[in-house]
Write a protein that holds these residues in place. Structure first.
Motif, PDB file in Angstrom:
ATOM      1  N   VAL A   1     -25.213  -5.323  -0.041  1.00  0.00           N
ATOM      2  CA  VAL A   1     -24.706  -3.903   0.293  1.00  0.00           C
ATOM      3  C   VAL A   1     -23.697  -3.976   1.075  1.00  0.00           C
ATOM      4  N   ILE A   2     -22.570  -3.440   0.695  1.00  0.00           N
ATOM      5  CA  ILE A   2     -21.397  -3.124   1.470  1.00  0.00           C
ATOM      6  C   ILE A   2     -21.810  -2.193   2.557  1.00  0.00           C
ATOM      7  N   ALA A   3     -21.486  -2.371   3.785  1.00  0.00           N
ATOM      8  CA  ALA A   3     -21.695  -1.478   4.861  1.00  0.00           C
ATOM      9  C   ALA A   3     -20.591  -1.254   5.896  1.00  0.00           C
ATOM     10  N   TYR A   4     -19.411  -1.042   5.195  1.00  0.00           N
ATOM     11  CA  TYR A   4     -18.464  -0.449   5.957  1.00  0.00           C
ATOM     12  C   TYR A   4     -17.621   0.306   5.363  1.00  0.00           C
ATOM     13  N   GLU A   5     -16.696   0.916   5.849  1.00  0.00           N
ATOM     14  CA  GLU A   5     -15.650   2.012   5.404  1.00  0.00           C
ATOM     15  C   GLU A   5     -14.250   1.465   5.668  1.00  0.00           C
ATOM     16  N   SER A   6     -13.507   1.439   4.765  1.00  0.00           N
ATOM     17  CA  SER A   6     -12.140   1.008   4.755  1.00  0.00           C
ATOM     18  C   SER A   6     -11.214   2.194   4.494  1.00  0.00           C
ATOM     19  N   ILE A   7     -10.350   2.634   5.737  1.00  0.00           N
ATOM     20  CA  ILE A   7      -9.587   3.570   5.574  1.00  0.00           C
ATOM     21  C   ILE A   7      -8.070   2.998   5.580  1.00  0.00           C
ATOM     22  N   GLY A   8      -7.156   3.207   4.533  1.00  0.00           N
ATOM     23  CA  GLY A   8      -5.974   2.769   4.466  1.00  0.00           C
ATOM     24  C   GLY A   8      -5.198   3.425   5.295  1.00  0.00           C
ATOM     25  N   LEU A   9      -4.115   2.894   6.041  1.00  0.00           N
ATOM     26  CA  LEU A   9      -3.151   3.524   6.795  1.00  0.00           C
ATOM     27  C   LEU A   9      -1.632   3.224   6.198  1.00  0.00           C
ATOM     28  N   PRO A  10      -0.753   3.871   6.318  1.00  0.00           N
ATOM     29  CA  PRO A  10       0.405   3.634   5.956  1.00  0.00           C
ATOM     30  C   PRO A  10       1.050   2.393   6.639  1.00  0.00           C
ATOM     31  N   MET A  11       1.660   1.573   5.942  1.00  0.00           N
ATOM     32  CA  MET A  11       2.309   0.481   6.185  1.00  0.00           C
ATOM     33  C   MET A  11       3.590   0.707   7.283  1.00  0.00           C
ATOM     34  N   PRO A  12       3.678   0.331   8.470  1.00  0.00           N
ATOM     35  CA  PRO A  12       4.760   0.690   9.261  1.00  0.00           C
ATOM     36  C   PRO A  12       6.181  -0.147   8.469  1.00  0.00           C
ATOM     37  N   VAL A  13       7.135   0.699   8.394  1.00  0.00           N
ATOM     38  CA  VAL A  13       8.564   0.192   7.827  1.00  0.00           C
ATOM     39  C   VAL A  13       8.824  -1.375   8.627  1.00  0.00           C
ATOM     40  N   LEU A  14       8.553  -1.445   9.647  1.00  0.00           N
ATOM     41  CA  LEU A  14       8.956  -2.943  10.490  1.00  0.00           C
ATOM     42  C   LEU A  14       8.134  -4.010   9.748  1.00  0.00           C
ATOM     43  N   VAL A  15       7.091  -3.648   9.522  1.00  0.00           N
ATOM     44  CA  VAL A  15       6.011  -4.699   8.653  1.00  0.00           C
ATOM     45  C   VAL A  15       6.628  -4.825   7.532  1.00  0.00           C
ATOM     46  N   ALA A  16       6.873  -3.928   6.743  1.00  0.00           N
ATOM     47  CA  ALA A  16       7.335  -3.878   5.339  1.00  0.00           C
ATOM     48  C   ALA A  16       8.702  -4.718   5.333  1.00  0.00           C
ATOM     49  N   GLU A  17       9.537  -4.654   6.431  1.00  0.00           N
ATOM     50  CA  GLU A  17      10.882  -5.352   6.532  1.00  0.00           C
ATOM     51  C   GLU A  17      10.554  -7.005   6.832  1.00  0.00           C
ATOM     52  N   ARG A  18       9.631  -7.029   7.543  1.00  0.00           N
ATOM     53  CA  ARG A  18       9.267  -8.424   7.749  1.00  0.00           C
ATOM     54  C   ARG A  18       8.725  -9.133   6.731  1.00  0.00           C
ATOM     55  N   LEU A  19       8.056  -8.372   5.843  1.00  0.00           N
ATOM     56  CA  LEU A  19       7.333  -9.183   4.599  1.00  0.00           C
ATOM     57  C   LEU A  19       8.401  -9.451   3.777  1.00  0.00           C
ATOM     58  N   LYS A  20       9.460  -8.948   3.669  1.00  0.00           N
ATOM     59  CA  LYS A  20      10.621  -9.314   2.650  1.00  0.00           C
ATOM     60  C   LYS A  20      11.143 -10.521   2.816  1.00  0.00           C
ATOM     61  N   SER A  21      11.074 -10.961   3.871  1.00  0.00           N
ATOM     62  CA  SER A  21      11.566 -12.466   3.997  1.00  0.00           C
ATOM     63  C   SER A  21      10.423 -13.370   3.771  1.00  0.00           C
ATOM     64  N   GLY A  22       9.198 -13.155   3.023  1.00  0.00           N
ATOM     65  CA  GLY A  22       8.127 -13.849   2.807  1.00  0.00           C
ATOM     66  C   GLY A  22       7.156 -13.961   3.645  1.00  0.00           C
TER      67      GLY A  22
END
Length: 95
Positions: A1-22
């Motif tokens: 039984v899964i006993a947690y809740e996941s609430i997705g939050l918007p990814m900060p633009v700064l994080v997205a920019e960092r991801l673009k370099s791999g």
């Protein structure tokens, strides 16, 4: 039984920019995998620049396609996931 809740939050633009370099991103749930993929698409982060390490095959599948690499931990626990990430980070074929 899964006993947690996941609430997705918007990814900060700064994080997205960092991801673009791999990056290697750890995924702990299918909900997180779907949300991460949607946020990458929303913020125009190219999936081909990101490698995914998932806690299990179901989670890896939930992330969808187009990633540079998708691998699942040998066992569904944190130690196995971290061992996988360590291996992925030291794989010379992936830069």
């Amino acid at each position: 039984v899964i006993a947690y809740e996941s609430i997705g939050l918007p990814m900060p633009v700064l994080v997205a920019e960092r991801l673009k370099s791999g990056a290697v991103v750890l995924l702990h749930s299918a909900a997180a995998a779907r949300h991460f993929a949607a946020e990458c698409d929303r913020l125009a982060v190219h999936r081909g620049d990101i490698r995914l390490a998932a806690l299990g095959p179901r989670i890896a599948h939930a992330a969808g396609t187009g990633w540079a690499e998708v691998r699942s931990a040998a066992e569904p626990n944190e130690a196995a996931l971290l061992a996988l990430v360590r291996e992925m980070c030291h794989d010379p074929s992936q830069g």
